[in-house]
Design a protein around this motif. Structure first.
Motif, short mmCIF file in Angstrom:
data_model
loop_
_atom_site.label_atom_id
_atom_site.label_comp_id
_atom_site.label_asym_id
_atom_site.label_seq_id
_atom_site.Cartn_x
_atom_site.Cartn_y
_atom_site.Cartn_z
N UNK A 90 0.68 -1.23 0.09
CA UNK A 90 0.07 0.15 0.13
C UNK A 90 0.75 1.29 -0.01
N UNK A 91 1.95 1.35 0.69
CA UNK A 91 2.74 2.47 0.86
C UNK A 91 4.04 2.24 0.13
N UNK A 92 4.23 1.16 -0.76
CA UNK A 92 5.43 0.99 -1.25
C UNK A 92 6.18 2.11 -2.15
N UNK A 134 9.31 7.13 -2.77
CA UNK A 134 10.33 7.25 -3.94
C UNK A 134 9.52 8.09 -4.91
N UNK A 135 8.35 8.17 -4.89
CA UNK A 135 7.56 8.66 -5.95
C UNK A 135 6.36 9.31 -5.56
N UNK A 136 5.86 10.55 -5.60
CA UNK A 136 4.51 11.13 -5.49
C UNK A 136 3.77 11.10 -6.50
N UNK A 137 2.62 11.15 -6.48
CA UNK A 137 1.48 11.12 -7.42
C UNK A 137 1.81 12.59 -8.41
N UNK A 191 -2.71 18.85 -9.26
CA UNK A 191 -2.29 18.64 -7.87
C UNK A 191 -2.97 17.43 -7.24
N UNK A 192 -2.26 16.63 -6.79
CA UNK A 192 -2.51 15.16 -6.18
C UNK A 192 -1.88 14.99 -4.81
N UNK A 193 -2.58 14.59 -3.69
CA UNK A 193 -1.77 14.35 -2.54
C UNK A 193 -1.87 12.86 -2.14
N UNK A 194 -2.82 11.99 -3.23
CA UNK A 194 -3.09 10.54 -3.09
C UNK A 194 -1.70 9.80 -3.15
N UNK A 202 -9.92 0.38 6.51
CA UNK A 202 -8.80 -0.08 5.92
C UNK A 202 -8.34 0.62 4.76
N UNK A 203 -9.31 1.25 3.94
CA UNK A 203 -8.94 1.89 2.83
C UNK A 203 -9.00 3.30 2.77
#
Length: 569
Positions: A179-181, A185-188, A202-205, A418-419
């Motif tokens: 889920x957080x792999x 190393x890379x933002x959306x 712009x996205x924070x997900x 969980x999601x």
């Protein structure tokens, strides 16, 4: 690309399966369907359905272009990362031979990357191979030529290794689907490759690694509607076709112009056309009816029925109910003609989102708002069944109904926690039972009518005060026009089919495991349901094969009591 090499899809697939933003596999290549602002709408026939258009805030719909002489639906090549199966070189496709899509050194056809990175806001981009292999170390100077190698020991991610010519330590892809792999190393980047001219958002997900062909790369937000009176009549079809002209004519001029306009057309009369024009002018176009509003109108129309003429697209006639099933069934109607319009108005990735038009997390089909959406229409037949309201209400008050509903509610709460997605109320016990009955009955009707099961579809009406289901032909190809489904509404034949369906549902080949299992299936949103009993092809279930429970229908497997139909036979 030569015409013969162009990927092909059916019109209905470009709305439901491979809609805007979806990945379309074409042999050894992969493409993404572009946004509708890239389509040439000159080759997209108009599909009219005023009720559905109002609910989605558009004027009309258009079906995707079809035929050899019409324009193509535009696509872009995605993912852009490809590798050569010979030398295993991994790079953007334009760094090879982009015209032939081959490796210059090996003269081998390129293979698109198996992996992509998506976020819950609908953005998608290439899997960050470069960042993955160089994580945790300084970026060495010099050229960086990557290779993607398979160790061959197994098909696991641990045996897929990325290497770089700069000397960075090789890394396998084990753990890349966590889920957080990719978080460190890379933002959306807010990438929207289906809108080639649109800027990034712009996205924070967080980005999630997915397989290119997995089902959660694209969830289409599709809303459908059945044409009902008065909009199903030949007069309404005529008014819809020429609405751009009729809308602005004063009534006196309208009456004068109509004789010439309808001359030679069967099933049309001046008075009926004028009545439809008046009704359409009286619609409040500022109001957007919800999907529930559309379903409520359909349910009332199915209850009332409509003889219609030979050109009416809604013909529904009530038939007698066999005495053997009257304890459960209050009404059966033969729908000799039905017209359904399905429109795509957005999509999501990673997890399915509510398909309400106001949901800001649904990805858009175009950069700017257009006055149309892609849609497809299907003409077919079906059977409408209304259950006895008192029988359903009494069952809802039983302990088993409450227990099964509580199990499902806990599963939905767990999924939400969980999601991180907003919580959604669990469907009612009434809905789950009617939905399960629809699946059991659809399978039996498919056997009796000879239709492929994937060409039949359900429609559930289970709001408060409603207890109905519609099973109808859902395919726009030859498999959806065989005929014979509506004939099964006959008094004796329907009773035979229903009794056989419930008999089959009473026992599953996976019992007792199936009936005694807890929450199962996608996110644990099924109870007693598996591929041996209730699950259907994706084209047949409007709820993605979730919210099913055979125990709610037939009762506890040991005592066969407590189910909706337990006391009906």
């Amino acid at each position: 690309m030569a015409t013969a090499d162009r990927p092909k899809a059916r019109q209905s697939q470009l709305v439901t399966t491979y809609g805007v933003g979806a990945l379309f596999p074409a042999g050894d290549q992969s493409f993404m369907i572009c946004g509708i602002d890239q389509w040439d709408d000159r080759w997209s026939p108009t599909v009219e359905e005023p009720r559905l258009a109002r609910s989605l805030g558009v004027h009309t719909f258009r079906s995707p272009a079809s035929g050899k002489r019409t324009g193509d639906v535009p696509v872009v090549r995605f993912p852009t990362y490809h590798y050569c199966p010979g030398c295993r070189r991994l790079d953007r496709y334009w760094m090879f031979d982009p015209r032939k899509m081959q490796c210059q050194n090996c003269v081998r056809d390129l293979t698109p990357s198996r992996f992509v990175a998506c976020c819950e806001n609908g953005h998608i981009e290439d899997f960050p191979y470069f960042q993955w292999i160089h994580r945790g170390s300084e970026l060495p100077a010099g050229p960086h030529e990557m290779t993607l190698e398979s160790q061959g020991a197994s098909s696991s991610l641990a045996d897929i290794v990325v290497r770089c010519s700069c000397g960075a330590p090789p890394h396998n892809l084990d753990g890349s689907f966590g889920r957080s792999a990719l978080s460190d190393i890379k933002k959306c980047g807010g990438k929207r490759p289906w809108l080639p001219d649109a800027p990034d958002e712009l996205c924070e997900k967080p980005l999630r690694t997915l397989q290119r062909g997995s089902s959660n790369v694209w969830f289409g937000a599709v809303r459908s509607s059945i044409s009902i009176p008065p909009w199903s009549s030949p007069s309404a079809q005529f008014v819809t076709k020429y609405w751009a002209v009729l809308e602005h004519l004063p009534e006196t001029a309208l009456v004068q112009a109509l004789p010439g306009m309808i001359a030679g057309r069967t099933g049309l009369a001046i008075d009926s056309v004028v009545d439809v024009v008046r009704q359409r002018r009286g619609l409040d176009t500022s109001l957007q009816p919800s999907d529930k509003d559309l379903r409520d109108e359909e349910y009332r129309a199915l209850l009332d029925g409509n003889d219609g003429g030979p050109l009416d697209t809604f013909q529904c006639v009530t038939v007698d109910v066999d005495v053997r099933v009257r304890a459960l069934v209050a009404q059966v109607s033969r729908a000799n003609r039905l017209r359904e319009v399905r429109a795509l108005h957005g999509f999501s990735r990673v997890t399915p989102m509510p398909t309400d038009t106001s949901n800001p997390r649904l990805a858009r089909l175009s950069e700017s708002h257009l006055n149309w959406l892609p849609a497809t229409e299907i003409l077919g037949e079906g059977i409408f069944v209304r259950l006895d309201e008192s029988a359903v209400s009494e069952w809802e008050e039983q302990s088993l109904a409450e227990e099964r509903h509580e199990l499902l509610a806990r599963s939905m709460q767990r999924r939400s926690t969980e999601s991180g997605a907003p919580g959604v109320a669990a469907p009612s016990a009434r809905f789950v039972a009617i939905h399960s009955l629809a699946h059991a009955l659809l399978q039996e009707l498919s056997l009796d009518a000879g239709y492929p099961i994937g060409s039949l579809r359900e429609r559930i009406y289970a709001e408060e005060g409603q207890a109905g289901l519609l099973i109808y032909t859902a395919s726009s190809d030859a498999a959806g026009s065989l005929g014979g489904l509506a004939a099964l509404a006959d008094e004796q034949r329907f009773a035979d089919s229903l009794i056989a369906a419930l008999s089959r549902a009473g026992w599953c080949s996976n019992d007792p495991v199936c009936s005694e299992s807890g929450p199962s299936g996608t996110d644990g949103l099924n109870l007693a349901a598996c591929h041996a009993c209730l699950l259907l092809p994706e084209t047949s279930c409007e709820h993605r094969n979730i919210f099913l429970d055979r125990v709610a229908l037939v009762g506890d497997i040991d005592s066969m009591t407590g189910g909706l139909v337990s006391d009906s036979w």
